[in-house]
Design an enzyme around this catalytic site. Structure first.
Site, PDB file in Angstrom:
ATOM      1  N   HIS A 299       0.641  -2.382  11.421  1.00  0.00           N
ATOM      2  CA  HIS A 299       1.820  -3.120  11.895  1.00  0.00           C
ATOM      3  C   HIS A 299       2.239  -2.665  13.288  1.00  0.00           C
ATOM      4  CE1 HIS A 299       2.187  -5.080   8.044  1.00  0.00           C
ATOM      5  NE2 HIS A 299       2.157  -3.916   7.444  1.00  0.00           N
TER       6      HIS A 299
ATOM      7  N   ARG B  61      -8.927  -7.856   5.048  1.00  0.00           N
ATOM      8  CA  ARG B  61      -7.810  -7.289   5.824  1.00  0.00           C
ATOM      9  C   ARG B  61      -7.887  -5.765   5.823  1.00  0.00           C
ATOM     10  NH1 ARG B  61      -2.449  -5.625   4.366  1.00  0.00           N
ATOM     11  NH2 ARG B  61      -0.817  -6.195   5.880  1.00  0.00           N
TER      12      ARG B  61
ATOM     13  N   SER C  23       4.183  -6.034   3.027  1.00  0.00           N
ATOM     14  CA  SER C  23       2.904  -5.908   3.718  1.00  0.00           C
ATOM     15  C   SER C  23       1.801  -6.590   2.915  1.00  0.00           C
ATOM     16  CB  SER C  23       2.604  -4.432   3.990  1.00  0.00           C
ATOM     17  OG  SER C  23       1.509  -4.282   4.869  1.00  0.00           O
ATOM     18  N   LEU C  24       0.813  -5.854   2.398  1.00  0.00           N
ATOM     19  CA  LEU C  24      -0.234  -6.520   1.621  1.00  0.00           C
ATOM     20  C   LEU C  24       0.354  -7.268   0.426  1.00  0.00           C
ATOM     21  CD1 LEU C  24      -1.873  -5.796  -1.281  1.00  0.00           C
ATOM     22  CD2 LEU C  24      -1.682  -3.525  -0.323  1.00  0.00           C
TER      23      LEU C  24
ATOM     24  N   GLN D 258       0.827  -1.200   0.000  1.00  0.00           N
ATOM     25  CA  GLN D 258       0.000   0.000   0.000  1.00  0.00           C
ATOM     26  C   GLN D 258       0.866   1.256   0.000  1.00  0.00           C
ATOM     27  OE1 GLN D 258      -3.181  -0.294   2.793  1.00  0.00           O
ATOM     28  NE2 GLN D 258      -3.844   1.839   2.539  1.00  0.00           N
TER      29      GLN D 258
ATOM     30  N   GLN E 264       1.748 -10.848  10.857  1.00  0.00           N
ATOM     31  CA  GLN E 264       2.165  -9.640  10.136  1.00  0.00           C
ATOM     32  C   GLN E 264       1.276  -8.437  10.438  1.00  0.00           C
ATOM     33  OE1 GLN E 264       0.943  -8.011   6.494  1.00  0.00           O
ATOM     34  NE2 GLN E 264       2.450  -9.246   5.389  1.00  0.00           N
TER      35      GLN E 264
END
Length: 315
Positions: free
Chosen positions: A201, A116, A91-92, A10, A250
């Protein structure tokens, strides 16, 4: 020639991403349509036409970025064949990496990143937080700065170890503000607040864990066809169970991207590192962390055609 694939996270989204692929390749159109169908929304139209503020919303940006990466991969996958040796996503982007590795089909990956993103947004509303990028070499460790800021003002933790000179922090607003002050005192070149909807996070995302766990358990998983280097611990994931476990961790743990890139560079020093999807953030970080590796970003029709030609030349 071997390839390591990097999948963006992102922040890389931009209006128009993937539109030329959609128009040029049936396989790309199928990928965008699969994501639209899975989430029950015309994300492809949003990605192509905007508006930017709607695309930037976490719940939209995450599946849209997945769709673009999947649209690129759908075109180059057959040409790549067995030359793919590893993958990692920021991340994503780790969900995109598992799709590339065959662990999740595209519809499942789309449902998961949509859920998510929704959970992350909802938790950001319930418990507002902030994130900031700290740039430059510091005279104190970012961990120490965050610990001091937490004690003085409010919870803040490192969220993304992107490179030696770029760390993102995340937490309560007052804690992030204090950590930025301390970072400037410690020599940071710049401290940039990020336009996000929550403290991603970080422990502030903990209430979203149960919802994501249920979503992960509802999908069908397969062992990765190639190792995926995990954000949480920079270890190679080779089983479906480990993939699910680390994707859940995560949500509240920092992205160890510097360690991920060093692991990949050590294991595959002669591979070409290929960023698949929107932008070239990860190839830029790769050059900073491991300047010896070769990199390439592919996100447009022209990029894809050059990449396929490169594969043919090296066959």
């Amino acid at each position: 020639m071997e390839f390591v694939f990097l999948l963006p996270g992102q922040g890389s989204q931009k209006v128009g991403m993937g539109k030329d692929l959609y128009e040029a390749f049936p396989a790309s159109r199928d990928a965008f349509h699969a994501v639209d169908d899975a989430v029950g929304a015309a994300l492809s139209t949003l990605a192509f036409e905007g508006p930017a503020d709607e695309l930037t919303r976490t719940v939209n940006a995450q599946p849209a970025l997945l769709a673009h990466s999947a649209a690129v991969w759908a075109v180059v996958r057959d040409a790549v064949g067995p030359r793919a040796v590893a993958a990692a996503g920021h991340s994503l982007g780790e969900f995109s990496a598992y799709h590339l590795a065959g662990t999740l089909d595209l519809a499942a990956a789309a449902r998961l990143v949509r859920r998510r993103g929704s959970l992350m947004y909802e938790q950001g509303v319930a418990r507002p937080g902030a994130m900031a990028a700290i740039l430059g070499v510091l005279t104190r460790s970012i961990d120490d700065l965050c610990a001091q800021a937490t004690a003085e003002r409010g919870l803040v933790v490192p969220a993304n170890y992107n490179s030696e000179e770029q760390v993102v922090i995340s937490g309560e607003v007052a804690g992030v503000e204090r950590a930025m002050e301390l970072a400037k005192e410690a020599g940071a070149k710049r401290c940039l607040p990020l336009p996000v909807s929550g403290a991603f996070h970080s422990p502030l995302m903990a209430p979203a864990v149960d919802g994501l766990a249920h979503a992960l358990e509802a999908e069908t998983w397969h062992a990765p066809a190639i190792p995926v280097i995990a954000n949480v611990n920079a270890a190679a994931v080779t089983t479906a169970a480990t993939a699910r476990e680390l994707l859940l961790q995560q949500l509240t743990a920092p992205v160890q991207w510097t360690r991920v890139m060093r692991t990949l560079a050590e294991r595959y020093p002669s591979a070409l590192f290929v960023e698949v999807g929107t932008g070239a953030v990860l190839t830029g970080l790769a050059r900073r962390i491991a300047p010896e590796v070769q990199t390439l970003a592919i996100g447009t029709v022209a990029d894809v055609e050059r990449f396929v030609a490169l594969i043919s030349q090296n066959s």
